[in-house]
Design a protein around this motif. Structure first.
Motif, PDB file in Angstrom:
ATOM      1  N   LEU A  18       0.808  -1.174   0.026  1.00 37.47           N
ATOM      2  CA  LEU A  18      -0.100   0.016  -0.032  1.00 37.47           C
ATOM      3  C   LEU A  18       0.874   1.254   0.073  1.00 37.47           C
ATOM      4  O   LEU A  18       0.595   2.140  -0.585  1.00 37.47           O
ATOM      5  N   LEU A  19       1.897   1.257   0.690  1.00 38.95           N
ATOM      6  CA  LEU A  19       2.918   2.254   0.952  1.00 38.95           C
ATOM      7  C   LEU A  19       3.513   2.608  -0.578  1.00 38.95           C
ATOM      8  O   LEU A  19       3.594   3.693  -1.023  1.00 38.95           O
ATOM      9  N   ASP A  20       3.740   1.356  -1.159  1.00 38.26           N
ATOM     10  CA  ASP A  20       4.437   1.483  -2.412  1.00 38.26           C
ATOM     11  C   ASP A  20       3.555   2.241  -3.624  1.00 38.26           C
ATOM     12  O   ASP A  20       4.012   3.255  -4.273  1.00 38.26           O
ATOM     13  N   ILE A  21       2.349   1.899  -3.402  1.00 35.06           N
ATOM     14  CA  ILE A  21       1.437   2.549  -4.272  1.00 35.06           C
ATOM     15  C   ILE A  21       1.115   3.788  -3.826  1.00 35.06           C
ATOM     16  O   ILE A  21       1.054   4.547  -4.668  1.00 35.06           O
ATOM     17  N   PHE A  22       0.901   4.071  -2.631  1.00 37.55           N
ATOM     18  CA  PHE A  22       0.753   5.546  -2.266  1.00 37.55           C
ATOM     19  C   PHE A  22       2.019   6.416  -2.632  1.00 37.55           C
ATOM     20  O   PHE A  22       1.803   7.480  -3.301  1.00 37.55           O
ATOM     21  N   PHE A  23       3.186   5.810  -2.458  1.00 37.49           N
ATOM     22  CA  PHE A  23       4.390   6.732  -2.858  1.00 37.49           C
ATOM     23  C   PHE A  23       4.228   6.989  -4.435  1.00 37.49           C
ATOM     24  O   PHE A  23       4.788   8.082  -5.117  1.00 37.49           O
ATOM     25  N   ALA A  60       1.990   6.884  -6.525  1.00 41.16           N
ATOM     26  CA  ALA A  60       0.707   7.992  -6.750  1.00 41.16           C
ATOM     27  C   ALA A  60       1.158   9.245  -6.615  1.00 41.16           C
ATOM     28  O   ALA A  60       1.001  10.145  -7.458  1.00 41.16           O
ATOM     29  N   PHE A  61       1.333   9.420  -5.155  1.00 41.45           N
ATOM     30  CA  PHE A  61       1.433  10.912  -4.785  1.00 41.45           C
ATOM     31  C   PHE A  61       2.600  11.316  -5.218  1.00 41.45           C
ATOM     32  O   PHE A  61       2.819  12.598  -5.768  1.00 41.45           O
ATOM     33  N   HIS A  62       3.852  10.785  -5.489  1.00 39.78           N
ATOM     34  CA  HIS A  62       5.113  11.523  -5.883  1.00 39.78           C
ATOM     35  C   HIS A  62       4.672  11.780  -7.437  1.00 39.78           C
ATOM     36  O   HIS A  62       5.234  13.108  -7.905  1.00 39.78           O
ATOM     37  N   CYS A  87      11.132  12.286  -0.455  1.00 37.12           N
ATOM     38  CA  CYS A  87       9.880  11.442  -0.877  1.00 37.12           C
ATOM     39  C   CYS A  87      10.554  10.139  -1.642  1.00 37.12           C
ATOM     40  O   CYS A  87      10.223   9.040  -1.497  1.00 37.12           O
ATOM     41  N   HIS A  92      10.243   6.181  -0.487  1.00 38.03           N
ATOM     42  CA  HIS A  92       9.921   5.113  -1.307  1.00 38.03           C
ATOM     43  C   HIS A  92      10.832   4.091  -1.591  1.00 38.03           C
ATOM     44  O   HIS A  92      10.582   3.165  -1.803  1.00 38.03           O
TER      45      HIS A  92
END
Length: 132
Positions: free
Chosen positions: A8-13, A15-17, A62, A66
């Motif tokens: 989830l963190l991988d996907i978040f970073f 997308a966010f980045h 960031c 990641h």
């Protein structure tokens, strides 16, 4: 930390980045976003040039976070820059890192120039309704 949470963190970073980068590049185009765009560009410059004094030129916290998540997931990061990583991941094209770094700097400074110019212009003319 569970693998599920790390994914989830991988996907978040990712997308966010990516959204942050796109906002840095194009945010100055929308009058209501110009001040925020200048703030995000300034944050990027602070990371690259001020934190970069201690962590290396072009350092991005960031990207660093990641990369840590991806290492915990067992991925090997084949890129030194996030832009190179994005190009490789999205297109499969492995461009020369120097070319990507040069292009990144040119796009960044172009966006920064546009953002500063338009923010100063808006400030001098007084912000009109819809420009805030």
């Amino acid at each position: 930390m569970s693998d599920f949470f790390l994914h989830l963190l991988d996907i978040f970073f990712f997308a966010f980045h990516t959204i942050f980068i796109l906002f840095n590049i194009f945010g100055w185009l929308v009058p209501r976003w110009r001040m925020l765009n200048l703030l995000t560009l300034s944050l990027t410059a602070f990371s690259w040039f001020i934190l970069g004094i201690w962590y290396g030129w072009g350092y991005c916290f960031c990207t660093d976070w990641h990369w840590e998540v991806r290492e915990l997931l067992g991925y090997q990061n084949l890129s030194d820059s996030y832009i190179h990583f994005l190009i490789l991941k999205l297109t499969g094209i492995n461009l020369p890192p120097h070319l990507v770094d040069t292009g990144t700097a040119l796009v960044f400074f172009s966006a920064l120039f546009c953002s500063i110019y338009l923010n100063v212009k808006n400030w001098r003319n007084g912000y009109k309704k819809g420009d805030k």
